[in-house]
Design an enzyme around this catalytic site. Structure first.
Site, PDB file in Angstrom:
ATOM      1  N   VAL A  17       1.944  -3.233 -19.065  1.00 31.71           N
ATOM      2  CA  VAL A  17       2.128  -2.179 -18.058  1.00 31.71           C
ATOM      3  C   VAL A  17       0.764  -1.601 -17.714  1.00 31.71           C
ATOM      4  O   VAL A  17      -0.017  -1.256 -18.608  1.00 31.71           O
ATOM      5  CB  VAL A  17       3.072  -1.066 -18.546  1.00 31.71           C
ATOM      6  CG1 VAL A  17       3.206   0.027 -17.484  1.00 31.71           C
ATOM      7  CG2 VAL A  17       4.457  -1.634 -18.877  1.00 31.71           C
ATOM      8  N   THR A  21      -3.178   0.888  -8.068  1.00 31.30           N
ATOM      9  CA  THR A  21      -3.905   1.888  -7.278  1.00 31.30           C
ATOM     10  C   THR A  21      -3.827   1.626  -5.778  1.00 31.30           C
ATOM     11  O   THR A  21      -4.479   2.309  -5.006  1.00 31.30           O
ATOM     12  CB  THR A  21      -5.389   1.949  -7.705  1.00 31.30           C
ATOM     13  OG1 THR A  21      -5.984   0.652  -7.542  1.00 31.30           O
ATOM     14  CG2 THR A  21      -5.513   2.385  -9.160  1.00 31.30           C
ATOM     15  N   TRP A  22      -3.033   0.641  -5.352  1.00 33.77           N
ATOM     16  CA  TRP A  22      -2.850   0.400  -3.918  1.00 33.77           C
ATOM     17  C   TRP A  22      -2.120   1.585  -3.297  1.00 33.77           C
ATOM     18  O   TRP A  22      -1.170   2.095  -3.865  1.00 33.77           O
ATOM     19  CB  TRP A  22      -2.040  -0.888  -3.696  1.00 33.77           C
ATOM     20  CG  TRP A  22      -1.788  -1.197  -2.242  1.00 33.77           C
ATOM     21  CD1 TRP A  22      -2.688  -1.157  -1.230  1.00 33.77           C
ATOM     22  CD2 TRP A  22      -0.549  -1.595  -1.656  1.00 33.77           C
ATOM     23  NE1 TRP A  22      -2.091  -1.508  -0.033  1.00 33.77           N
ATOM     24  CE2 TRP A  22      -0.776  -1.792  -0.273  1.00 33.77           C
ATOM     25  CE3 TRP A  22       0.737  -1.822  -2.166  1.00 33.77           C
ATOM     26  CZ2 TRP A  22       0.225  -2.187   0.613  1.00 33.77           C
ATOM     27  CZ3 TRP A  22       1.738  -2.221  -1.294  1.00 33.77           C
ATOM     28  CH2 TRP A  22       1.484  -2.405   0.078  1.00 33.77           C
ATOM     29  N   ASP A  45      -5.312  -1.518 -12.382  1.00 39.05           N
ATOM     30  CA  ASP A  45      -5.390  -2.591 -11.386  1.00 39.05           C
ATOM     31  C   ASP A  45      -6.009  -2.050 -10.101  1.00 39.05           C
ATOM     32  O   ASP A  45      -5.491  -1.096  -9.506  1.00 39.05           O
ATOM     33  CB  ASP A  45      -3.993  -3.148 -11.084  1.00 39.05           C
ATOM     34  CG  ASP A  45      -4.046  -4.300 -10.105  1.00 39.05           C
ATOM     35  OD1 ASP A  45      -4.240  -5.448 -10.549  1.00 39.05           O
ATOM     36  OD2 ASP A  45      -3.904  -4.062  -8.886  1.00 39.05           O
ATOM     37  N   TYR A  50      -8.601  -1.735  -1.361  1.00 43.68           N
ATOM     38  CA  TYR A  50      -7.878  -0.472  -1.446  1.00 43.68           C
ATOM     39  C   TYR A  50      -8.755   0.714  -1.033  1.00 43.68           C
ATOM     40  O   TYR A  50      -8.249   1.812  -0.795  1.00 43.68           O
ATOM     41  CB  TYR A  50      -7.342  -0.227  -2.861  1.00 43.68           C
ATOM     42  CG  TYR A  50      -6.393  -1.287  -3.369  1.00 43.68           C
ATOM     43  CD1 TYR A  50      -5.818  -2.230  -2.514  1.00 43.68           C
ATOM     44  CD2 TYR A  50      -6.077  -1.360  -4.720  1.00 43.68           C
ATOM     45  CE1 TYR A  50      -4.959  -3.207  -2.986  1.00 43.68           C
ATOM     46  CE2 TYR A  50      -5.216  -2.343  -5.206  1.00 43.68           C
ATOM     47  CZ  TYR A  50      -4.667  -3.262  -4.335  1.00 43.68           C
ATOM     48  OH  TYR A  50      -3.825  -4.227  -4.817  1.00 43.68           O
ATOM     49  N   LYS A  80     -10.201  -7.309  -7.160  1.00 44.96           N
ATOM     50  CA  LYS A  80      -9.827  -8.452  -6.318  1.00 44.96           C
ATOM     51  C   LYS A  80     -10.856  -8.685  -5.212  1.00 44.96           C
ATOM     52  O   LYS A  80     -11.398  -7.728  -4.643  1.00 44.96           O
ATOM     53  CB  LYS A  80      -8.450  -8.221  -5.686  1.00 44.96           C
ATOM     54  CG  LYS A  80      -7.365  -7.888  -6.686  1.00 44.96           C
ATOM     55  CD  LYS A  80      -6.019  -7.656  -6.032  1.00 44.96           C
ATOM     56  CE  LYS A  80      -5.036  -7.087  -7.037  1.00 44.96           C
ATOM     57  NZ  LYS A  80      -5.251  -5.661  -7.303  1.00 44.96           N
ATOM     58  N   HIS A 113      -7.615 -12.205  -3.683  1.00 43.60           N
ATOM     59  CA  HIS A 113      -6.540 -11.336  -3.213  1.00 43.60           C
ATOM     60  C   HIS A 113      -5.483 -12.094  -2.407  1.00 43.60           C
ATOM     61  O   HIS A 113      -4.287 -11.822  -2.520  1.00 43.60           O
ATOM     62  CB  HIS A 113      -7.149 -10.204  -2.363  1.00 43.60           C
ATOM     63  CG  HIS A 113      -6.367  -8.937  -2.380  1.00 43.60           C
ATOM     64  ND1 HIS A 113      -6.939  -7.696  -2.339  1.00 43.60           N
ATOM     65  CD2 HIS A 113      -5.039  -8.708  -2.438  1.00 43.60           C
ATOM     66  CE1 HIS A 113      -6.010  -6.759  -2.363  1.00 43.60           C
ATOM     67  NE2 HIS A 113      -4.836  -7.356  -2.425  1.00 43.60           N
ATOM     68  N   LEU A 213       8.586  -1.587  -8.050  1.00 46.41           N
ATOM     69  CA  LEU A 213       9.678  -0.639  -7.783  1.00 46.41           C
ATOM     70  C   LEU A 213      10.113  -0.693  -6.322  1.00 46.41           C
ATOM     71  O   LEU A 213      10.809   0.201  -5.838  1.00 46.41           O
ATOM     72  CB  LEU A 213       9.250   0.785  -8.165  1.00 46.41           C
ATOM     73  CG  LEU A 213       8.744   0.941  -9.603  1.00 46.41           C
ATOM     74  CD1 LEU A 213       8.309   2.376  -9.871  1.00 46.41           C
ATOM     75  CD2 LEU A 213       9.811   0.510 -10.614  1.00 46.41           C
ATOM     76  N   LYS A 263       2.625   1.807  -9.117  1.00 48.69           N
ATOM     77  CA  LYS A 263       1.667   2.790  -8.590  1.00 48.69           C
ATOM     78  C   LYS A 263       2.339   4.158  -8.510  1.00 48.69           C
ATOM     79  O   LYS A 263       3.492   4.281  -8.103  1.00 48.69           O
ATOM     80  CB  LYS A 263       1.195   2.345  -7.199  1.00 48.69           C
ATOM     81  CG  LYS A 263       0.410   3.417  -6.429  1.00 48.69           C
ATOM     82  CD  LYS A 263       1.268   4.123  -5.391  1.00 48.69           C
ATOM     83  CE  LYS A 263       0.561   5.330  -4.796  1.00 48.69           C
ATOM     84  NZ  LYS A 263       1.433   6.078  -3.864  1.00 48.69           N
ATOM     85  N   ASN A 273       6.505   6.069 -16.455  1.00 43.94           N
ATOM     86  CA  ASN A 273       6.488   4.635 -16.189  1.00 43.94           C
ATOM     87  C   ASN A 273       6.000   3.793 -17.361  1.00 43.94           C
ATOM     88  O   ASN A 273       6.270   2.589 -17.402  1.00 43.94           O
ATOM     89  CB  ASN A 273       5.619   4.336 -14.950  1.00 43.94           C
ATOM     90  CG  ASN A 273       6.296   4.732 -13.658  1.00 43.94           C
ATOM     91  OD1 ASN A 273       7.497   4.969 -13.617  1.00 43.94           O
ATOM     92  ND2 ASN A 273       5.523   4.813 -12.582  1.00 43.94           N
TER      93      ASN A 273
END
Length: 325
Positions: A17, A21-22, A45, A50, A80, A113, A213, A263, A273
């Site tokens: 887990v 951060t997108w 991540d 981003y 990425k 990416h 999610l 996120k 989470n």
């Protein structure tokens, strides 16, 4: 906290887990990363595209490193390579820019990416006069060979893929000196990616689920579209286990051995989470969640053309989603 890790083909331990951060806006992402680290997360991540790696770096500098609460070797950081940096000459400078922004000497994992190359340059989304994107003809295999040099130089510990289908993954495996350790793809109960998971696992590649999610805050979601977190069956499962719907979905991924990077910028949700290691879903409930699959993609860029909504990059020869998986 009992923290479960997956083991990459390199032998690295990757926390199952992490914090995605997108879509985390500037001004919010630093606090989100601080909240995550303080809540026990050891996996962040990131991506150049981003637009927030500098702020992520500010948070890392406050918590990670000599004299700080967390040792660098205990945090797994992914970034990425963006589509405009696929030319082999651009790969190392792009990686070094992410390292500088994040304030790190090395990345634990660096992903391509997308398999699609855009026109070289500093414009993230280069466009023609009619608004269509300007592509480049760089083959992703050439990009991969340049990424392999990053491993040899010690700039990254491992390299991987994102948004690659099974055939494209095989194309990389066929030419690789350093094999991809991860393929990061959209994955949630409405897009379980079961076939791709099986394909990658057989080749020693772990799957990472982005938008696990259902990305309820995606800008293009229509108001009447059903939200995964409101699905009555998932809500009922959550009630039975005394957990939130998000925790049930994340736990489902963890039990499948899929890395999950939800996120959030809300401290209470960030903390919730990761609280998924104190319960186990029954085999029947895992199968029940698998049965929700609709092969429904939510995170594919689209455009309007001749009154129809179409995939923006669908005409590109390296577009990954025409294949079944």
């Amino acid at each position: 906290m009992s923290y479960t890790y997956g083991t990459l083909s390199t032998g690295q331990k990757m926390p199952l887990v992490g914090l995605g951060t997108w879509k985390s806006a500037p001004g919010q992402v630093k606090q989100a990363v601080l909240s995550a680290l303080d809540s026990g997360y050891r996996h962040i991540d990131c991506a150049a595209a981003y637009g927030n790696e500098q702020e992520v770096g500010e948070a890392l500098r406050e918590r990670v490193g000599p004299g700080k609460p967390i040792k660098r070797e205990h945090v797994f950081v992914t970034s990425k390579l963006w589509n405009t940096k696929h030319h082999p000459d651009d790969v190392e400078p792009a990686c070094r820019k992410s390292l500088a922004d994040l304030g790190l000497l090395f990345l634990d994992l660096y992903l391509m990416h997308w398999p699609i190359a855009f026109e070289r340059g500093e414009v993230e989304m280069p466009r023609n006069a009619d608004g269509t994107l300007r592509y480049a003809d760089t083959d992703f295999r050439d990009t991969w060979r340049a990424m392999e040099k990053l491993v040899d130089q010690g700039l990254v510990r491992a390299i991987g893929l994102s948004n690659f289908n099974a055939r494209q993954t095989n194309d990389i495996l066929g030419i690789s000196k350093h094999k991809p350790v991860v393929n990061q793809v959209e994955c949630h109960p409405h897009l379980t990616q079961k076939e791709l998971l099986t394909h990658c696992r057989a080749r020693g590649i772990m799957l990472t689920a982005y938008s696990p999610l259902g990305s309820p805050d995606r800008p293009w979601a229509s108001p009447d579209e059903p939200r995964l977190l409101d699905d009555p069956q998932i809500v009922a499962l959550a009630r039975r286990y005394g957990k939130t719907p998000a925790q049930v979905i994340i736990r489902w991924q963890v039990q499948r051995g899929v890395v999950c990077i939800p996120k959030s910028t809300t401290p209470s949700r960030i903390k919730e989470n990761i609280q998924v290691f104190d319960f186990t879903l029954s085999d029947e409930d895992v199968k029940l969640i698998e049965s929700f699959n609709r092969n429904k993609r939510l995170i594919v860029p689209t455009i309007e053309k001749d009154g129809q909504t179409i995939w923006r990059d669908g005409g590109h020869p390296h577009f990954p989603f025409h294949d079944l998986y």
